[in-house]
Write an enzyme that holds these catalytic residues in place. Sequence first.
Site, PDB file in Angstrom:
ATOM      1  N   GLY A   1       2.216   6.359   9.838  1.00 51.62           N
ATOM      2  CA  GLY A   1       2.972   7.475   9.275  1.00 51.62           C
ATOM      3  C   GLY A   1       3.605   7.071   7.972  1.00 51.62           C
ATOM      4  O   GLY A   1       3.362   5.984   7.454  1.00 51.62           O
ATOM      5  N   SER A   2       4.421   7.941   7.422  1.00 53.73           N
ATOM      6  CA  SER A   2       5.085   7.643   6.158  1.00 53.73           C
ATOM      7  C   SER A   2       6.415   8.367   6.096  1.00 53.73           C
ATOM      8  O   SER A   2       6.635   9.356   6.796  1.00 53.73           O
ATOM      9  CB  SER A   2       4.224   8.085   4.961  1.00 53.73           C
ATOM     10  OG  SER A   2       2.981   7.449   4.971  1.00 53.73           O
ATOM     11  N   ASN A   3       7.274   7.872   5.244  1.00 54.68           N
ATOM     12  CA  ASN A   3       8.545   8.528   4.954  1.00 54.68           C
ATOM     13  C   ASN A   3       8.655   8.772   3.458  1.00 54.68           C
ATOM     14  O   ASN A   3       8.242   7.924   2.661  1.00 54.68           O
ATOM     15  CB  ASN A   3       9.740   7.644   5.366  1.00 54.68           C
ATOM     16  CG  ASN A   3       9.698   7.215   6.819  1.00 54.68           C
ATOM     17  OD1 ASN A   3       9.341   7.985   7.694  1.00 54.68           O
ATOM     18  ND2 ASN A   3      10.070   5.966   7.077  1.00 54.68           N
TER      19      ASN A   3
ATOM     20  N   MET B   1       2.040   8.404   5.815  1.00 52.72           N
ATOM     21  CA  MET B   1       0.698   8.693   6.264  1.00 52.72           C
ATOM     22  C   MET B   1       0.617   8.397   7.761  1.00 52.72           C
ATOM     23  O   MET B   1       1.219   7.469   8.235  1.00 52.72           O
ATOM     24  CB  MET B   1      -0.283   7.864   5.463  1.00 52.72           C
ATOM     25  CG  MET B   1      -0.181   8.167   3.968  1.00 52.72           C
ATOM     26  SD  MET B   1      -1.340   7.269   2.952  1.00 52.72           S
ATOM     27  CE  MET B   1      -1.035   8.007   1.383  1.00 52.72           C
TER      28      MET B   1
END
Length: 818
Positions: free
Chosen positions: A240-242, A1
Amino acid sequence: MRPKLRGGLRPLFLLPVAMALAACSGISSRSSTSHFDASARSAGYQAEIRRTAMGVPHIKAGDWAGAGYGYGYAQAQDNLCTMADGFLTYRGERSEFFGAQAKPPASSTIGKPANIDSDFFHRHVITDEVIDAMDRAQPAAIRGMVEGFAAGYNRYVRDLKSGAVDKGNAHAACRSEAWVRPVSSTDIFRRMYATNLAAGYSNFLSNIANAAPPGAGVSSPGASDAQPMALQVGGAAGVGSNMIGFGTAATGDSSPLLFGNPHWYWRGPDRFYQAQLTIPGQLDASGTSFLGVPVLLIGFNNDIAWSHTVSAARRFGLYQLALVPGDATSYLRDGKPVKMQARGITVKVKRASGRVEPVTRTLYASEYGPLVNLGAINPALAWNRSAAFAIRDINADNFRTFRTWLRWAQAKSLDELMAIQREEASIPWVNTVAVGRGSAQAWYGDVGAVPNVSREQVANCTTPAGKAMEAVLPRVPVFDGSRSACDWQTDADSVQKGAIGASRMPNLLRDDYVANMNDSYWLANPKAPLTGYPAIFGPTGSDAQSFRTRLGHLIAQGTAKGATVEAIERATLDSRAYTAELFKAPALEMVCGVPRIEVKGDAQTGESFSPPRGVDTGPACEVLKAWNNTGVASARGAHVWDEFWARAVRLPADKLYAVPFSANDPIGTPRGLKASAADDLRQAFGAAVLRVQASGYALDAPRGEALFVTRNGRKVPLSGGCDTQGYFTVMCSENPLDKGGYTMDGDPNGNSYMQIVRFPAGGVEAHTLLSFSLSDDPASAHNADYTRAYSAGQWLRLPFSESEIKADAAYSSVTIRE
């Protein structure tokens, strides 16, 4: 995200805006006609809360209301103060208890607005009519969970205040406060609906709360000005995201494997909570949700696993309204006047004297959505006598989201999950990666609620002001609201009016891997680029991928035919700083050849130094040469690189990189540093060293000394870094190094709920981490245990089956009923 555009949204004062303006199991049913009837339930509520290592609750109940009851109780037991504070937000009652100009204690998808704006916003956009529509759109199962969740939360509040439980210092910050009080099902639905708005209305909270016709103002004491916009969700940098889904060609056995790693808020109402929910014969799923939400948003069951990252697709649009001459609260549509809906809204405000007084604003809505004040971007965009702006959020009318997640939690195969995602087309602002038992392939999809605007509409309906705003709101449709021809379109397979049909949404199945690290759908797998989808989904081939995206693909490709749990655990926590791998050697060659740098200023802080400040390069160069290019807690010198690269990357790409981005080599470009950038890089290096010297941290200080979180007065060393420096292991503090270090005690973001899931024969193998721990109450035994495990890189082998849960060394069980 990933919230926030890089640097926020720049003011548009330099843009010619003024000129432009002048020129199954209760889930399968898709509809219902009556509310969940609590009075018809003669059995009351009952749930068994089993806790295992790290305090993870495994809720077991005989019905949907019971599952919600146990979940609401467990969440409150661990995070009462944050939840109670959040319910004030969604009810629009913050000012009554904390005053108009105070702000929430932690950031969330609404940022940290003034209470007065937050209250008016939530009362304006989350109306009783909206909540009633959302309620009626839910299947009985969700209504039962919502009702039970409220009852479970209330049970814990009642027990705590009466002294029946947790008699010590539990929730000392709030347990005696008047604002900690019972909630209703409506409160839970308000909280759930607010989740929908994260990529739309919520980014414009103060702009909506302060929108008023010319000369009217918001007519309330304590009104604050609308703020320049920063996309909290869906921007180009920040949280953010992975996620990576490996097919069996990569795992080398019969099971696919999912790695999910949201980078999210560590504090506040949107922080994740981990749990398992079980209703024998109907539901058995484990994962995470936001506080106050009774449905798992990310997780797994016996047969499927899924995760999310924030999508690059836009979920909102703006409409420029041509106002009726002489009536600034009416607009023209196809030549006919339309009166705006005026809403007089009153909130209670606590004054400095302690007295609580009513404050009223009149806010307005159009058929598109609420009016929005864009004057903070540029005064020419303010509501004037000839024009105003309204915002439309596709998720304002999307009541299918939680139904989708609950159906996934019951799904028996990857094919079923994909079919549900296409059928509902409801996922509000995130990409999805999923794997399933017996499937050789992994699934990627940006399949959800997205505005349906055609190329022809973009060409013919975008107003001059919209064209001027493109630089700061890329791919956001800013259309002429005076023409029905500019309404969002509807496809034959659209589930919702104005939304793109599922057949035109990006998706990919691969037996090697699919992944997303917050760049667009284009490179879910670089071997099979996705193109040809509507432009609103994001760029394809025109924009460089983030360094984190590039590293993520290298990690995925590096584990080809070896994507085991152990390999992924190591790779995802090894804290590689990809910019250092790419640029440290040439950067040091440029800066270290000069023994002393006369630093003229600091581009990051905006400071100018007169006279220039001298910096000897030798000590910092020696530290960086010896540094292992990672942010693991023991690595020495990572903070020096972080400070340097944060300044170096401010240079325009065409002045910094020797080889520019190429769509033909998106994982390998840009690369190299231009020799002509040497002077600028030396200035960046010198300013970075000055910042480190001012911080009091040694140049060779271990990472875990500068990057840490405090639990009960003790510092817990951490690994990782920020997106800017290309860390895949994200642990990003907003706190400047010279203001106390990279502490995660304030308003940080980073690794949160992490899961690795595979499906061996006869069971589920799940490994998880919750980096900030289950409870935010300092008195809880589970305020720091998961955090210490994360610090040590010790993944939790999570029990899932009944036998595993009961065999856990930390197993405990309590049954609650009423």
